[in-house]
Scaffold this motif. Structure first.
Motif, PDB file in Angstrom:
ATOM      1  N   ARG A 252       0.826  -1.206   0.000  1.00  8.72           N
ATOM      2  CA  ARG A 252       0.000   0.000   0.000  1.00  8.72           C
ATOM      3  C   ARG A 252       0.863   1.260   0.000  1.00  8.72           C
ATOM      4  NH1 ARG A 252      -3.272  -0.867   5.215  1.00  8.72           N
ATOM      5  NH2 ARG A 252      -3.741   1.352   4.839  1.00  8.72           N
ATOM      6  N   ALA A 253       1.961   1.254   0.750  1.00  7.32           N
ATOM      7  CA  ALA A 253       2.845   2.416   0.769  1.00  7.32           C
ATOM      8  C   ALA A 253       3.477   2.639  -0.597  1.00  7.32           C
ATOM      9  CB  ALA A 253       3.918   2.230   1.839  1.00  7.32           C
ATOM     10  N   ARG A 254       3.869   1.561  -1.263  1.00 10.97           N
ATOM     11  CA  ARG A 254       4.456   1.689  -2.604  1.00 10.97           C
ATOM     12  C   ARG A 254       3.446   2.265  -3.589  1.00 10.97           C
ATOM     13  NH1 ARG A 254       4.273  -2.037  -6.881  1.00 10.97           N
ATOM     14  NH2 ARG A 254       5.888  -1.714  -8.470  1.00 10.97           N
ATOM     15  N   ASP A 255       2.191   1.799  -3.529  1.00 15.63           N
ATOM     16  CA  ASP A 255       1.166   2.324  -4.432  1.00 15.63           C
ATOM     17  C   ASP A 255       0.921   3.809  -4.179  1.00 15.63           C
ATOM     18  OD1 ASP A 255       0.928  -0.201  -5.469  1.00 15.63           O
ATOM     19  OD2 ASP A 255      -0.814  -0.754  -4.240  1.00 15.63           O
ATOM     20  N   LEU A 256       0.933   4.226  -2.913  1.00 16.85           N
ATOM     21  CA  LEU A 256       0.740   5.640  -2.605  1.00 16.85           C
ATOM     22  C   LEU A 256       1.902   6.477  -3.125  1.00 16.85           C
ATOM     23  CD1 LEU A 256      -0.940   7.802  -1.094  1.00 16.85           C
ATOM     24  CD2 LEU A 256       0.450   7.301   0.935  1.00 16.85           C
ATOM     25  N   MET A 257       3.121   5.982  -3.006  1.00 14.72           N
ATOM     26  CA  MET A 257       4.280   6.719  -3.500  1.00 14.72           C
ATOM     27  C   MET A 257       4.258   6.828  -5.013  1.00 14.72           C
ATOM     28  SD  MET A 257       7.078   4.999  -0.918  1.00 14.72           S
ATOM     29  CE  MET A 257       8.492   5.897  -1.567  1.00 14.72           C
ATOM     30  N   ARG A 258       3.839   5.777  -5.693  1.00  9.46           N
ATOM     31  CA  ARG A 258       3.762   5.829  -7.169  1.00  9.46           C
ATOM     32  C   ARG A 258       2.675   6.788  -7.620  1.00  9.46           C
ATOM     33  NH1 ARG A 258       2.281   0.695  -9.419  1.00  9.46           N
ATOM     34  NH2 ARG A 258       2.852   1.647 -11.418  1.00  9.46           N
ATOM     35  N   LEU A 259       1.561   6.839  -6.873  1.00  9.00           N
ATOM     36  CA  LEU A 259       0.455   7.705  -7.273  1.00  9.00           C
ATOM     37  C   LEU A 259       0.788   9.174  -7.044  1.00  9.00           C
ATOM     38  CD1 LEU A 259      -2.500   8.049  -8.177  1.00  9.00           C
ATOM     39  CD2 LEU A 259      -3.162   7.785  -5.770  1.00  9.00           C
ATOM     40  N   ARG A 260       1.271   9.489  -5.856  1.00 11.47           N
ATOM     41  CA  ARG A 260       1.546  10.899  -5.540  1.00 11.47           C
ATOM     42  C   ARG A 260       2.898  11.364  -6.065  1.00 11.47           C
ATOM     43  NH1 ARG A 260      -0.730  11.802   0.680  1.00 11.47           N
ATOM     44  NH2 ARG A 260      -2.903  11.222   0.206  1.00 11.47           N
ATOM     45  N   GLY A 261       3.741  10.435  -6.497  1.00 16.10           N
ATOM     46  CA  GLY A 261       5.042  10.816  -7.016  1.00 16.10           C
ATOM     47  C   GLY A 261       5.013  11.351  -8.428  1.00 16.10           C
ATOM     48  N   ARG A 262       3.865  11.303  -9.093  1.00 14.76           N
ATOM     49  CA  ARG A 262       3.739  11.877 -10.442  1.00 14.76           C
ATOM     50  C   ARG A 262       3.560  13.386 -10.306  1.00 14.76           C
ATOM     51  NH1 ARG A 262      -0.332   8.787 -14.308  1.00 14.76           N
ATOM     52  NH2 ARG A 262       0.636  10.335 -15.674  1.00 14.76           N
ATOM     53  N   VAL A 263       4.674  14.085 -10.280  1.00 14.73           N
ATOM     54  CA  VAL A 263       4.634  15.534 -10.065  1.00 14.73           C
ATOM     55  C   VAL A 263       4.142  16.279 -11.291  1.00 14.73           C
ATOM     56  CG1 VAL A 263       6.415  15.469  -8.297  1.00 14.73           C
ATOM     57  CG2 VAL A 263       7.092  15.640 -10.704  1.00 14.73           C
ATOM     58  N   ASP A 264       4.154  15.619 -12.480  1.00 12.48           N
ATOM     59  CA  ASP A 264       3.651  16.239 -13.710  1.00 12.48           C
ATOM     60  C   ASP A 264       2.689  15.254 -14.359  1.00 12.48           C
ATOM     61  OD1 ASP A 264       3.127  17.722 -15.914  1.00 12.48           O
ATOM     62  OD2 ASP A 264       5.136  17.598 -16.790  1.00 12.48           O
ATOM     63  N   PRO A 265       1.401  15.265 -14.004  1.00 12.05           N
ATOM     64  CA  PRO A 265       0.462  14.273 -14.531  1.00 12.05           C
ATOM     65  C   PRO A 265       0.319  14.310 -16.035  1.00 12.05           C
ATOM     66  CG  PRO A 265      -0.456  15.463 -12.643  1.00 12.05           C
ATOM     67  CD  PRO A 265       0.791  16.180 -13.056  1.00 12.05           C
ATOM     68  N   ALA A 266       0.594  15.436 -16.656  1.00  5.53           N
ATOM     69  CA  ALA A 266       0.437  15.536 -18.105  1.00  5.53           C
ATOM     70  C   ALA A 266       1.551  14.843 -18.856  1.00  5.53           C
ATOM     71  CB  ALA A 266       0.359  17.001 -18.521  1.00  5.53           C
ATOM     72  N   SER A 267       2.662  14.564 -18.210  1.00  8.53           N
ATOM     73  CA  SER A 267       3.813  13.961 -18.867  1.00  8.53           C
ATOM     74  C   SER A 267       3.826  12.462 -18.624  1.00  8.53           C
ATOM     75  CB  SER A 267       5.116  14.583 -18.349  1.00  8.53           C
ATOM     76  OG  SER A 267       6.230  13.927 -18.902  1.00  8.53           O
ATOM     77  N   VAL A 268       4.031  11.696 -19.696  1.00  2.00           N
ATOM     78  CA  VAL A 268       4.115  10.235 -19.572  1.00  2.00           C
ATOM     79  C   VAL A 268       5.394   9.840 -18.852  1.00  2.00           C
ATOM     80  CG1 VAL A 268       4.144   8.053 -20.855  1.00  2.00           C
ATOM     81  CG2 VAL A 268       2.758   9.979 -21.676  1.00  2.00           C
ATOM     82  N   ASP A 269       6.449  10.606 -19.038  1.00  2.00           N
ATOM     83  CA  ASP A 269       7.734  10.281 -18.421  1.00  2.00           C
ATOM     84  C   ASP A 269       7.723  10.477 -16.909  1.00  2.00           C
ATOM     85  OD1 ASP A 269       8.669   9.721 -20.927  1.00  2.00           O
ATOM     86  OD2 ASP A 269       9.503  11.739 -21.238  1.00  2.00           O
ATOM     87  N   SER A 270       6.673  11.084 -16.371  1.00  2.00           N
ATOM     88  CA  SER A 270       6.647  11.322 -14.933  1.00  2.00           C
ATOM     89  C   SER A 270       6.172  10.115 -14.139  1.00  2.00           C
ATOM     90  CB  SER A 270       5.742  12.521 -14.617  1.00  2.00           C
ATOM     91  OG  SER A 270       4.395  12.213 -14.962  1.00  2.00           O
ATOM     92  N   ASP A 271       5.809   9.016 -14.806  1.00  2.00           N
ATOM     93  CA  ASP A 271       5.419   7.807 -14.091  1.00  2.00           C
ATOM     94  C   ASP A 271       6.588   7.321 -13.241  1.00  2.00           C
ATOM     95  OD1 ASP A 271       2.981   7.907 -15.261  1.00  2.00           O
ATOM     96  OD2 ASP A 271       3.394   6.400 -16.798  1.00  2.00           O
ATOM     97  N   VAL A 272       6.322   7.065 -11.989  1.00  3.98           N
ATOM     98  CA  VAL A 272       7.356   6.654 -11.046  1.00  3.98           C
ATOM     99  C   VAL A 272       7.427   5.139 -11.005  1.00  3.98           C
ATOM    100  CG1 VAL A 272       8.124   6.744  -8.652  1.00  3.98           C
ATOM    101  CG2 VAL A 272       7.006   8.734  -9.690  1.00  3.98           C
ATOM    102  N   VAL A 273       8.604   4.611 -11.249  1.00  4.84           N
ATOM    103  CA  VAL A 273       8.842   3.170 -11.181  1.00  4.84           C
ATOM    104  C   VAL A 273       9.596   2.885  -9.887  1.00  4.84           C
ATOM    105  CG1 VAL A 273       9.916   1.173 -12.279  1.00  4.84           C
ATOM    106  CG2 VAL A 273       8.900   2.986 -13.695  1.00  4.84           C
ATOM    107  N   ILE A 274       8.988   2.115  -9.015  1.00  6.58           N
ATOM    108  CA  ILE A 274       9.604   1.750  -7.734  1.00  6.58           C
ATOM    109  C   ILE A 274       9.793   0.241  -7.716  1.00  6.58           C
ATOM    110  CG2 ILE A 274       9.358   1.739  -5.229  1.00  6.58           C
ATOM    111  CD1 ILE A 274       7.731   4.260  -5.427  1.00  6.58           C
ATOM    112  N   ASN A 275      11.017  -0.183  -7.938  1.00 11.21           N
ATOM    113  CA  ASN A 275      11.351  -1.601  -7.899  1.00 11.21           C
ATOM    114  C   ASN A 275      12.054  -1.976  -6.602  1.00 11.21           C
ATOM    115  OD1 ASN A 275      11.566  -4.233  -8.958  1.00 11.21           O
ATOM    116  ND2 ASN A 275      13.699  -3.840  -9.508  1.00 11.21           N
ATOM    117  N   THR A 276      12.656  -0.998  -5.964  1.00  8.94           N
ATOM    118  CA  THR A 276      13.342  -1.231  -4.686  1.00  8.94           C
ATOM    119  C   THR A 276      12.798  -0.257  -3.655  1.00  8.94           C
ATOM    120  OG1 THR A 276      15.360  -1.963  -5.807  1.00  8.94           O
ATOM    121  CG2 THR A 276      15.552  -1.310  -3.498  1.00  8.94           C
ATOM    122  N   LEU A 277      12.318  -0.798  -2.556  1.00  2.00           N
ATOM    123  CA  LEU A 277      11.748   0.022  -1.492  1.00  2.00           C
ATOM    124  C   LEU A 277      12.494  -0.268  -0.200  1.00  2.00           C
ATOM    125  CD1 LEU A 277       9.515   2.082  -0.871  1.00  2.00           C
ATOM    126  CD2 LEU A 277       8.059   0.179  -0.184  1.00  2.00           C
TER     127      LEU A 277
END
Length: 651
Positions: free
Chosen positions: A479-504
């Motif tokens: 759940r913490a990882r999903d929250l970080m990926r969701l709120r970590g998109r600081v520029d929602p209009a940009s596709v490159d802003s998707d946050v990839v978290i493989n190591t937590l």
């Protein structure tokens, strides 16, 4: 094996101790009062004395595996007499010394090698030299390295042996006086059996280093004085000394109670110790009913704080204290508390039952009011922009250079954006084992803390972006990882802003302090930091620049990725205080920072003189805030204000 030692037989698999520890050293870490022994007897500041049965035995010691144990305490003494002319003085000595027998029990006694342990003067004992017990029961040697020299013994016709025996001291050392006082007062004595004890007739279960045998009443004490001699020192006036050996033989009878799981007498079954098999139910006789009466004694083997559910305590200075250890009710093992909160028993994997703390207990009351702007600080050379994010969040972006930026996702201290982080703060304590960092010393002492952490790794590449994650990760971590990926998109209009978290990586602490010399390895992929609990101040550093007419661009410190710190370096001794701790990150992640070795600290401090650093940006993260950094390797420091859990995510 010493004379009189019984034959060791294996214990039945169904018979297990109700209270035990992996070793005597671990028991003393959980219960520090057990480390304050005098010749393996704990008697100070306790309702009932505790005797460790460990090491060699005396020939008169007996235990056949039943309820009765015979133990001997042997001490040598030296008494000073002011005048040896008849009639010989009676009563207590004016000045005497007690010492332990050196060497194995039953061996020859060398009075000149006996150190003075306690000295009696005017009816009161005082310690001459004090040192730790060496774990050999009530008969272990105790030396301060300064043996008492034996004066020359002149040819002198003295009193007969019978008279010398009468001159032996009537009292005893303080640890034996505690046992004698327990017999007079009718107070039981608790016994702890160690694996290395030669007296035991059975072998302790695998993994058990010491076990509580229970409470015992002292039913009989016999005192014997042997090897009495005398000598005269050439002095003015001459000094007469009486030397000898005094033995106390205690008979101890087991009594039920104090183990937290007392025998039930309603089924007409007599209580028996844990190492004995219970007999078939039958009607007890009148004498046996009397034996059951000690069940009513009000004493417990363990302190009361270990018998109640464990709790975390919030101190007035915002620090949080946890119990040193806990008693597993499933298998009886005493476990050392080494995790932040949730911990499994080393023997049966049962939970410790430590309740997690709510976030309102660890946050400063004055810092929980809603605010529109964060308590960030930056120089004029660092531009800042503010945008509105999802769920009522505000994003403050700081540009530190070309393609180098720090984004502060701010909750504004509003209950809505902080509701899910509040649930995660409790959930991470309840189902995730955050293990203590080796070698770190916190205010709690005992080598535990102040930093706790763990690391989870999922799939790689697009699989991680699609939600594929480690199957061993608890639900709260997912759940913490999903929250970080969701709120970590600081520029929602940009596709490159998707946050990839493989190591937590999760890093937590209970106390306030500083953590310096850390590195965000964010040159190749963004790093996302989620703050839960008390406020955390993150300060970014850069090389100092010479002021000119124009505005100088920020120069971010590009810290090279260092090699992995060996585990041996983590165990190096460090100062007890943690106000100026120095850390570095592991190379593959921005995980929980690792403590620098002393050699590396010196080299870095030397290089700091040549490269003066100045503050480039200070960000104050409140509960639920996110920090997204990318574009370079950032050197930063972190200030702790109380108990916090910080999650670092990276591809």
């Amino acid at each position: 094996m010493a004379p009189g030692a019984p034959k060791i037989i294996p214990l039945h698999s169904s018979l297990k101790p109700r209270i035990w520890a992996a070793s005597r050293e671990e028991l003393c870490r959980i219960l520090p009062e057990y480390a304050q022994t005098q010749d393996d007897i704990v008697f100070e500041n306790r309702e009932t004395p505790t005797l460790f049965v460990d090491g060699a035995v005396w020939p008169e010691d007996r235990w056949d595996g039943g309820k009765t144990i015979d133990l001997s305490m042997v001490r040598v003494f030296r008494r000073r007499l002011p005048d040896l002319s008849p009639p010989y003085p009676e009563g207590d000595m004016l000045n005497a010394q007690y010492g332990l027998i050196m060497g194995a029990p039953g061996g020859p006694v060398a009075p000149e090698a006996i150190p003075a342990v306690v000295e009696h003067e005017d009816g009161m004992f005082r310690f001459v030299s004090e040192g730790p017990s060496h774990g050999t029961g009530g008969h272990s040697s105790h030396s301060n390295g300064h043996p008492t020299p034996t004066p020359p013994q002149p040819a002198y016709d003295g009193p007969p042996t019978a008279t010398l025996t009468a001159l032996a001291p009537r009292d005893a050392p303080p640890e034996i006086e505690a046992l004698l006082g327990s017999q007079i007062a009718g107070v039981p004595v608790s016994l702890v059996l160690c694996r290395s004890a030669a007296l035991t007739p059975f072998a302790l279960p695998e993994g058990c280093g010491c076990a509580f045998l229970g409470f015992f009443f002292i039913t009989d004490v016999r005192v014997q004085v042997d090897d009495v001699s005398w000598e005269v020192l050439s002095d003015d006036p001459p000094i007469t000394l009486v030397n000898g050996r005094k033995t106390w033989r205690f008979r101890l009878e087991w009594t039920p109670g104090g183990e937290g799981e007392d025998a039930d007498t309603t089924n007409s079954t007599l209580p028996v110790p844990w190492w004995m098999e219970a007999s078939a139910p039958s009607l007890p006789s009148a004498r046996q009913i009397i034996e059951i009466e000690p069940l009513l004694h009000p004493y417990t083997l363990l302190p009361l704080h270990l018998l109640s559910p464990p709790e975390q305590i919030v101190c007035s200075d915002a620090d949080v204290q946890a119990p040193r250890g806990w008693h597993c009710l499933s298998c009886g093992k005493l476990n050392l508390q080494q995790n932040l909160c949730y911990q499994k028993c080393d023997c049966c994997s049962a939970s410790n039952g430590l309740s997690p703390l709510s976030v309102e207990y660890v946050r400063q009351p004055r810092g929980t009011d809603p605010i529109a702007f964060p308590w960030d600080r930056h120089p004029e050379s660092v531009p800042c922009t503010s945008t509105e994010g999802r769920d009522g969040l505000r994003i403050f972006s700081y540009v530190l250079g070309a393609a180098v930026a720090v984004h502060h996702v701010f909750t504004c201290n509003r209950p809505g954006p902080q509701s899910e982080p509040t649930e995660l703060f409790r959930a991470l304590q309840a189902d995730t084992e955050l293990i203590s960092e080796l070698g770190a010393k916190g205010r709690g002492g005992g080598g535990i803390g102040p930093y706790y952490g763990c690391k989870f790794t999922g799939a790689s590449g697009r699989q991680a972006a699609a939600g594929v994650w480690s199957p061993d990760a608890p639900d709260s971590v997912r759940r913490a990882r999903d929250l970080m990926r969701l709120r970590g998109r600081v520029d929602p209009a940009s596709v490159d802003s998707d946050v990839v978290i493989n190591t937590l990586t999760i890093c937590a602490w209970r106390t306030a302090g500083n953590k310096k010399g850390c590195v965000f390895s964010a040159e190749r992929s963004p790093v996302v930091l989620l703050c839960l609990g008390a406020d955390v101040e993150v300060t970014f550093w850069r090389r100092a620049t010479v002021a000119t007419k124009g505005v100088q661009p920020a120069q971010v410190v590009s810290a090279p990725v260092r090699g992995i710190t060996p585990r041996s370096k983590l165990a190096e001794k460090t100062p007890a205080g943690d106000s100026d701790d120095e850390y570095i990150d592991e190379p593959d992640t921005i995980s929980a920072p690792v403590r620098r070795s002393r050699s590396s600290s010196k080299s870095l401090s030397g290089s700091a003189k040549n490269k003066r650093l100045e503050e480039a940006l200070m960000v104050t993260l409140v509960h639920g805030d996110l920090l997204v950094v990318h574009g370079a390797n950032f050197e930063y420091s972190m200030k702790r204000t109380g108990m916090s859990i910080v999650l670092f995510g990276q591809q």
